[in-house]
Design a protein around this motif. Structure first.
Motif, PDB file in Angstrom:
ATOM      1  N   ARG A 144     -25.890  -9.161  15.859  1.00 17.65           N
ATOM      2  CA  ARG A 144     -26.982  -8.529  15.127  1.00 17.65           C
ATOM      3  C   ARG A 144     -26.414  -7.280  14.451  1.00 17.65           C
ATOM      4  O   ARG A 144     -25.807  -6.446  15.118  1.00 17.65           O
ATOM      5  N   THR A 145     -26.610  -7.183  13.149  1.00 12.62           N
ATOM      6  CA  THR A 145     -26.131  -6.003  12.429  1.00 12.62           C
ATOM      7  C   THR A 145     -27.239  -5.421  11.577  1.00 12.62           C
ATOM      8  O   THR A 145     -28.127  -6.134  11.096  1.00 12.62           O
ATOM      9  N   ILE A 146     -27.163  -4.114  11.395  1.00 14.02           N
ATOM     10  CA  ILE A 146     -28.008  -3.415  10.436  1.00 14.02           C
ATOM     11  C   ILE A 146     -27.099  -2.914   9.332  1.00 14.02           C
ATOM     12  O   ILE A 146     -26.131  -2.188   9.592  1.00 14.02           O
ATOM     13  N   GLN A 147     -27.392  -3.332   8.106  1.00 12.08           N
ATOM     14  CA  GLN A 147     -26.654  -2.859   6.939  1.00 12.08           C
ATOM     15  C   GLN A 147     -27.497  -1.760   6.281  1.00 12.08           C
ATOM     16  O   GLN A 147     -28.576  -2.026   5.761  1.00 12.08           O
ATOM     17  N   VAL A 148     -27.007  -0.532   6.334  1.00 14.85           N
ATOM     18  CA  VAL A 148     -27.734   0.620   5.795  1.00 14.85           C
ATOM     19  C   VAL A 148     -27.292   0.810   4.347  1.00 14.85           C
ATOM     20  O   VAL A 148     -26.185   1.268   4.077  1.00 14.85           O
ATOM     21  N   VAL A 149     -28.162   0.427   3.415  1.00 16.18           N
ATOM     22  CA  VAL A 149     -27.798   0.397   1.990  1.00 16.18           C
ATOM     23  C   VAL A 149     -28.781   1.277   1.224  1.00 16.18           C
ATOM     24  O   VAL A 149     -29.570   0.799   0.403  1.00 16.18           O
ATOM     25  N   ASN A 150     -28.741   2.560   1.511  1.00 11.39           N
ATOM     26  CA  ASN A 150     -29.681   3.493   0.884  1.00 11.39           C
ATOM     27  C   ASN A 150     -29.139   3.964  -0.466  1.00 11.39           C
ATOM     28  O   ASN A 150     -28.798   5.115  -0.679  1.00 11.39           O
ATOM     29  N   ALA A 190     -36.313  -2.454  18.727  1.00 10.45           N
ATOM     30  CA  ALA A 190     -36.866  -3.782  18.449  1.00 10.45           C
ATOM     31  C   ALA A 190     -35.774  -4.789  18.092  1.00 10.45           C
ATOM     32  O   ALA A 190     -35.832  -5.947  18.519  1.00 10.45           O
ATOM     33  N   PHE A 191     -34.769  -4.358  17.334  1.00 11.54           N
ATOM     34  CA  PHE A 191     -33.763  -5.287  16.826  1.00 11.54           C
ATOM     35  C   PHE A 191     -32.534  -5.380  17.721  1.00 11.54           C
ATOM     36  O   PHE A 191     -31.856  -6.407  17.749  1.00 11.54           O
ATOM     37  N   ARG A 192     -32.226  -4.311  18.436  1.00 12.08           N
ATOM     38  CA  ARG A 192     -31.070  -4.260  19.346  1.00 12.08           C
ATOM     39  C   ARG A 192     -29.767  -4.647  18.627  1.00 12.08           C
ATOM     40  O   ARG A 192     -29.113  -5.627  18.975  1.00 12.08           O
ATOM     41  N   PRO A 193     -29.357  -3.861  17.624  1.00 12.78           N
ATOM     42  CA  PRO A 193     -28.156  -4.226  16.856  1.00 12.78           C
ATOM     43  C   PRO A 193     -26.875  -4.075  17.677  1.00 12.78           C
ATOM     44  O   PRO A 193     -26.769  -3.197  18.546  1.00 12.78           O
ATOM     45  N   ASP A 194     -25.918  -4.931  17.389  1.00 17.06           N
ATOM     46  CA  ASP A 194     -24.576  -4.756  17.931  1.00 17.06           C
ATOM     47  C   ASP A 194     -23.766  -3.806  17.065  1.00 17.06           C
ATOM     48  O   ASP A 194     -22.874  -3.108  17.560  1.00 17.06           O
ATOM     49  N   VAL A 195     -24.064  -3.811  15.762  1.00 16.18           N
ATOM     50  CA  VAL A 195     -23.327  -2.995  14.788  1.00 16.18           C
ATOM     51  C   VAL A 195     -24.315  -2.403  13.802  1.00 16.18           C
ATOM     52  O   VAL A 195     -25.231  -3.093  13.335  1.00 16.18           O
ATOM     53  N   VAL A 196     -24.122  -1.130  13.486  1.00 12.92           N
ATOM     54  CA  VAL A 196     -24.797  -0.503  12.347  1.00 12.92           C
ATOM     55  C   VAL A 196     -23.710  -0.109  11.363  1.00 12.92           C
ATOM     56  O   VAL A 196     -22.777   0.616  11.706  1.00 12.92           O
ATOM     57  N   LEU A 210     -28.012   8.434  17.373  1.00 15.00           N
ATOM     58  CA  LEU A 210     -28.780   7.424  18.110  1.00 15.00           C
ATOM     59  C   LEU A 210     -27.904   6.367  18.775  1.00 15.00           C
ATOM     60  O   LEU A 210     -28.418   5.443  19.404  1.00 15.00           O
ATOM     61  N   LYS A 211     -26.569   6.485  18.635  1.00 15.00           N
ATOM     62  CA  LYS A 211     -25.670   5.500  19.238  1.00 15.00           C
ATOM     63  C   LYS A 211     -25.869   5.381  20.740  1.00 15.00           C
ATOM     64  O   LYS A 211     -25.844   4.280  21.296  1.00 15.00           O
ATOM     65  N   GLY A 212     -26.035   6.517  21.414  1.00 15.97           N
ATOM     66  CA  GLY A 212     -26.178   6.493  22.867  1.00 15.97           C
ATOM     67  C   GLY A 212     -27.387   5.705  23.313  1.00 15.97           C
ATOM     68  O   GLY A 212     -27.339   4.965  24.308  1.00 15.97           O
ATOM     69  N   MET A 213     -28.496   5.824  22.555  1.00 14.35           N
ATOM     70  CA  MET A 213     -29.703   5.078  22.900  1.00 14.35           C
ATOM     71  C   MET A 213     -29.539   3.599  22.562  1.00 14.35           C
ATOM     72  O   MET A 213     -29.937   2.725  23.339  1.00 14.35           O
ATOM     73  N   GLY A 214     -28.916   3.310  21.422  1.00 16.61           N
ATOM     74  CA  GLY A 214     -28.853   1.928  20.960  1.00 16.61           C
ATOM     75  C   GLY A 214     -27.690   1.136  21.488  1.00 16.61           C
ATOM     76  O   GLY A 214     -27.738  -0.102  21.530  1.00 16.61           O
ATOM     77  N   GLY A 215     -26.610   1.810  21.864  1.00 20.05           N
ATOM     78  CA  GLY A 215     -25.458   1.110  22.406  1.00 20.05           C
ATOM     79  C   GLY A 215     -24.680   0.300  21.388  1.00 20.05           C
ATOM     80  O   GLY A 215     -23.879  -0.560  21.749  1.00 20.05           O
ATOM     81  N   TYR A 216     -24.881   0.560  20.099  1.00 17.37           N
ATOM     82  CA  TYR A 216     -24.225  -0.220  19.052  1.00 17.37           C
ATOM     83  C   TYR A 216     -22.914   0.442  18.621  1.00 17.37           C
ATOM     84  O   TYR A 216     -22.668   1.622  18.888  1.00 17.37           O
ATOM     85  N   ALA A 217     -22.096  -0.333  17.956  1.00  9.93           N
ATOM     86  CA  ALA A 217     -20.907   0.204  17.301  1.00  9.93           C
ATOM     87  C   ALA A 217     -21.305   0.694  15.916  1.00  9.93           C
ATOM     88  O   ALA A 217     -22.079   0.043  15.213  1.00  9.93           O
ATOM     89  N   LEU A 218     -20.779   1.845  15.532  1.00 11.93           N
ATOM     90  CA  LEU A 218     -21.118   2.447  14.251  1.00 11.93           C
ATOM     91  C   LEU A 218     -19.939   2.311  13.296  1.00 11.93           C
ATOM     92  O   LEU A 218     -18.818   2.726  13.606  1.00 11.93           O
ATOM     93  N   VAL A 219     -20.200   1.728  12.126  1.00 10.76           N
ATOM     94  CA  VAL A 219     -19.177   1.511  11.103  1.00 10.76           C
ATOM     95  C   VAL A 219     -19.581   2.273   9.849  1.00 10.76           C
ATOM     96  O   VAL A 219     -20.744   2.247   9.450  1.00 10.76           O
ATOM     97  N   ARG A 220     -18.626   2.960   9.259  1.00 20.54           N
ATOM     98  CA  ARG A 220     -18.861   3.624   7.963  1.00 20.54           C
ATOM     99  C   ARG A 220     -18.027   2.925   6.911  1.00 20.54           C
ATOM    100  O   ARG A 220     -16.806   2.886   6.978  1.00 20.54           O
ATOM    101  N   THR A 221     -18.692   2.309   5.920  1.00 22.54           N
ATOM    102  CA  THR A 221     -18.010   1.680   4.793  1.00 22.54           C
ATOM    103  C   THR A 221     -18.127   2.597   3.595  1.00 22.54           C
ATOM    104  O   THR A 221     -19.235   2.975   3.194  1.00 22.54           O
ATOM    105  N   ARG A 222     -16.981   2.956   3.023  1.00 20.76           N
ATOM    106  CA  ARG A 222     -16.969   3.909   1.912  1.00 20.76           C
ATOM    107  C   ARG A 222     -16.618   3.198   0.615  1.00 20.76           C
ATOM    108  O   ARG A 222     -15.475   2.834   0.372  1.00 20.76           O
ATOM    109  N   GLY A 223     -17.641   2.943  -0.221  1.00 21.72           N
ATOM    110  CA  GLY A 223     -17.423   2.319  -1.510  1.00 21.72           C
ATOM    111  C   GLY A 223     -17.731   3.253  -2.662  1.00 21.72           C
ATOM    112  O   GLY A 223     -17.793   2.835  -3.809  1.00 21.72           O
ATOM    113  N   ASP A 224     -17.912   4.529  -2.351  1.00 22.83           N
ATOM    114  CA  ASP A 224     -18.225   5.539  -3.351  1.00 22.83           C
ATOM    115  C   ASP A 224     -16.935   6.013  -4.003  1.00 22.83           C
ATOM    116  O   ASP A 224     -15.894   6.109  -3.356  1.00 22.83           O
TER     117      ASP A 224
END
Length: 374
Positions: free
Chosen positions: A5-11, A83-89, A103-117
């Protein structure tokens, strides 16, 4: 990997290359049997595109600058995580990156930063901590950005990755029937050497420099060269581009197509593609599509382009004379053009959408493993 399960943050407000990278990644993950949610800004081109792709985006004011909005934003982010319980954000922009880290501690997910700027991140202490200690992986979309992260931000080599993106080679491939139909549509003769630039009308894309370069070639006696501008008004209006064409005396040599439904056929109609950008191109979507259609490509040496093309096909950004020279070589040197076509085909063979997905999954596996060990 097993189910993710992943969340793609595309703001991202506009549907630019950064937004495409994040949404395409979500689409590929879903198609491969994983589950991805997209978080985007309500009422933006990116949000609407995510809806049209069936990605069911979640709207959050991730770019909020008023501190009074932060508690509500953190509440909504927390609800989604529970609600979603992501493995990766995976954050494709820097705004709200700190909050996802908090929020990593609460969610337990791995955090990835993709830099395309195109802008290089600042190497201040808080930013270095975010990228070296909070993020479980950092992805750069070109080697220039990778070197910056390594040398200026001191991101450890074992959590720094380069992924250039990918292209749907089933959709973007040479189409001989489409080539004939498109050339007939625009009145292009068999002996015409057709150059194409694919990109929105914007100063950064170099349409004006490309028109000027072809004008030099026409004035030197190359009367069989033609230019197709696959673009439409955005930051620069079409009327302004039309004025550049008139000023250069290129009305008989340049055609503006506007938006086209058959992009692969239009690219197949070219004899050479050009990326003339003055800056940016940290993610070169148009370049990948041109190369996937079997067309030789020349470019300015910005962003990711040196990762894609041989040095002989690159010129300094904004150098009209150099651009004219490389286009002249593409049009008149059949041996070099064939070698360039072969180089583009060889490079694109490792840049399909399956490569994009598999490289990303490998990063996610490393990030999740690192997260479990921490």
């Amino acid at each position: 990997m097993s189910f993710l399960r992943t969340i793609q943050v595309v703001n991202v407000r506009w549907f630019n290359a950064t937004a495409w990278y994040g949404l395409e990644l979500a689409r590929l993950l879903n198609a491969a049997g994983h589950e991805s949610r997209v978080v985007a800004l309500a009422g933006t081109e990116t949000f609407e595109k995510a809806e049209s792709m069936g990605l069911r985006p979640v709207a959050m004011p991730l770019n909020a600058k008023n501190p009074l909005e932060f508690p509500g934003l953190l509440r909504d982010m927390s609800r989604l995580i529970r609600a979603f319980r992501p493995d990766v954000v995976n954050c494709h922009r820097g705004e709200s990156f700190l909050f996802w880290g908090m929020l990593k501690g609460m969610g337990g997910y791995a955090l990835v930063r993709t830099r395309g700027d195109q802008r290089l991140p600042k190497g201040n202490l808080p930013n270095r901590i975010l990228h070296t200690r909070v993020a479980d992986a950092v992805v750069a979309t070109n080697s220039v950005m990778t070197r910056h992260f390594a040398e200026k931000m001191h991101v450890p080599a074992d959590r720094l990755y380069t992924i250039l993106g990918g292209v749907d080679t089933a959709r973007f491939r040479f189409d001989p029937e489409g080539r004939a139909a498109v050339r007939a549509r625009y009145g292009l003769a068999d002996e015409d050497f057709v150059v194409g630039l694919l990109g929105r009308f914007d100063r950064v894309k170099g349409q004006r420099e490309t028109i000027a370069a072809l004008s030099r070639l026409v004035n030197s006696g190359m009367r069989n060269i033609r230019l197709l501008l696959f673009g439409f008004s955005t930051a620069t209006l079409q009327e302004e581009v039309e004025a550049w064409i008139r000023e250069a005396g290129m009305g008989d040599y340049v055609t503006i197509t506007g938006k086209v439904p058959d992009v692969a056929a239009c690219l197949s109609a070219l004899d050479a593609g050009v990326v003339a950008s003055l800056w940016s191109e940290t993610i070169a979507r148009a370049a990948l599509e041109i190369m996937a259609c079997g067309r030789p490509l020349v470019s300015t040496s910005v962003g990711v382009m040196p990762d894609l093309l041989p040095a002989s096909a690159l010129v300094p950004p904004g150098d009209v004379d150099a651009l004219a020279d490389v286009l002249r070589r593409a049009a008149t040197d059949a041996v070099w053009r064939r070698e360039l076509t072969e180089a583009c085909s060889k490079r694109i063979a490792a840049l399909g959408d399956a490569d994009f997905l598999n490289q990303t999954l490998a990063v996610y596996a490393d990030a999740c493993s690192r997260r479990r060990r921490s």
